[in-house]
Design a protein around this motif. Sequence first.
Motif, PDB file in Angstrom:
ATOM      1  N   SER A  23       0.817  -1.219   0.000  1.00 26.73           N
ATOM      2  CA  SER A  23       0.000   0.000   0.000  1.00 26.73           C
ATOM      3  C   SER A  23       0.846   1.263   0.000  1.00 26.73           C
ATOM      4  O   SER A  23       0.387   2.323  -0.446  1.00 26.73           O
ATOM      5  N   TRP A  24       2.071   1.171   0.522  1.00 25.99           N
ATOM      6  CA  TRP A  24       2.955   2.346   0.561  1.00 25.99           C
ATOM      7  C   TRP A  24       3.791   2.499  -0.704  1.00 25.99           C
ATOM      8  O   TRP A  24       4.684   3.344  -0.759  1.00 25.99           O
ATOM      9  N   ARG A  25       3.489   1.733  -1.748  1.00 32.01           N
ATOM     10  CA  ARG A  25       4.276   1.811  -2.981  1.00 32.01           C
ATOM     11  C   ARG A  25       4.163   3.178  -3.639  1.00 32.01           C
ATOM     12  O   ARG A  25       5.040   3.581  -4.415  1.00 32.01           O
ATOM     13  N   VAL A  31       1.136   8.209  -6.936  1.00 27.00           N
ATOM     14  CA  VAL A  31      -0.234   7.693  -6.977  1.00 27.00           C
ATOM     15  C   VAL A  31      -0.662   7.383  -8.404  1.00 27.00           C
ATOM     16  O   VAL A  31      -1.309   6.366  -8.661  1.00 27.00           O
ATOM     17  N   ASP A  32      -0.303   8.234  -9.350  1.00 30.30           N
ATOM     18  CA  ASP A  32      -0.773   8.058 -10.724  1.00 30.30           C
ATOM     19  C   ASP A  32      -0.263   6.767 -11.346  1.00 30.30           C
ATOM     20  O   ASP A  32      -0.959   6.134 -12.155  1.00 30.30           O
ATOM     21  N   MET A  38      -7.155   5.353  -8.159  1.00 31.25           N
ATOM     22  CA  MET A  38      -7.356   6.302  -7.064  1.00 31.25           C
ATOM     23  C   MET A  38      -7.010   7.736  -7.436  1.00 31.25           C
ATOM     24  O   MET A  38      -7.108   8.633  -6.604  1.00 31.25           O
ATOM     25  N   VAL A  39      -6.586   7.947  -8.666  1.00 29.88           N
ATOM     26  CA  VAL A  39      -6.113   9.275  -9.072  1.00 29.88           C
ATOM     27  C   VAL A  39      -7.179  10.353  -8.883  1.00 29.88           C
ATOM     28  O   VAL A  39      -6.860  11.509  -8.579  1.00 29.88           O
ATOM     29  N   HIS A  52      -5.194   9.023   4.661  1.00 27.06           N
ATOM     30  CA  HIS A  52      -5.831   7.705   4.660  1.00 27.06           C
ATOM     31  C   HIS A  52      -4.875   6.623   4.164  1.00 27.06           C
ATOM     32  O   HIS A  52      -4.744   5.566   4.794  1.00 27.06           O
ATOM     33  N   ILE A  53      -4.192   6.866   3.053  1.00 25.38           N
ATOM     34  CA  ILE A  53      -3.351   5.808   2.484  1.00 25.38           C
ATOM     35  C   ILE A  53      -2.014   5.653   3.216  1.00 25.38           C
ATOM     36  O   ILE A  53      -1.307   4.671   3.000  1.00 25.38           O
ATOM     37  N   ILE A  54      -1.687   6.600   4.095  1.00 20.00           N
ATOM     38  CA  ILE A  54      -0.507   6.441   4.947  1.00 20.00           C
ATOM     39  C   ILE A  54      -0.870   5.738   6.249  1.00 20.00           C
ATOM     40  O   ILE A  54      -0.186   4.810   6.682  1.00 20.00           O
TER      41      ILE A  54
END
Length: 204
Positions: A23-25, A31-32, A38-39, A52-54
Amino acid sequence: MPAFSKLNSILLWTFSLLVALVSWRFMVFGVDVSMPAMVHHLDGAKLAFYIHIICAPIALAILPFQLSPKLRKTRLGLHRWLGRVYGVAILLAGVAGLIIAPDAATATGAVAGLGFFLLSAAWLVTTGLAIWHAIGRRVVQHRQWIIRSAALTLAAVTLRIEMPLLIWGFGFETGYQSVAWLCWVPNLVLAEWYLRRQPWGVAA
C-alpha cells in the motif's frame, strides 16, 4: 483444529504485512503510476486522501501483533502501546475516509461512496468501543469489539483480493461499486458468526 488455527495465523501475518507494505508503494512510484484507480482523489480532498493511504496500512501492519495471544501474555505493555498507535492510525484514516468518500461517489457513483463512507464510520465506531472497554478494563467486551475492528481493518486485504475479480467479471464501474460493500460487509458478518460461536464470556 490447532493446525487450522496455525494456518489462520500464518495467513493473517502474511496478508496483513504484505498488503500494508504494498500500500505504501505510492511513496516510490507516485499515486498516478501505482494507484491509477485512485487518481480521482487527487482532485478532491488531497490531504485527507494521503492521510488515509498512509495511516490505514499502519493499522493493518499492527493488527497481527495485537491479535497475538503470546504478545498479550508476555508483553502486555507493548500490546497496550501498539494498541494506542492502532487506535490513532484508525482515527486518522477513518476520519479521512469519511472525507474522501464523496470523491468515490463523484467518480464511480453514490453506491461506492456510501459503501466506503459506512466502512469508515463502522471502523471508527468499533475501534472506539474497543478502546473504551480497554480503558474500563472490560477485557471480554474489549476483545469482542477489537475482533469487529479487525474485520474492518482487514477490508484492505479483501478489497485487493476481490477487486481484480469483480472488475474482470463486471467492468470497472460495477466492480468498484460492488467492492465498496463486499470488502467489509462479509468480514463483519464472519466476525459476528465467530463471536457467537465462542463460549459465553469468552471472545477470543
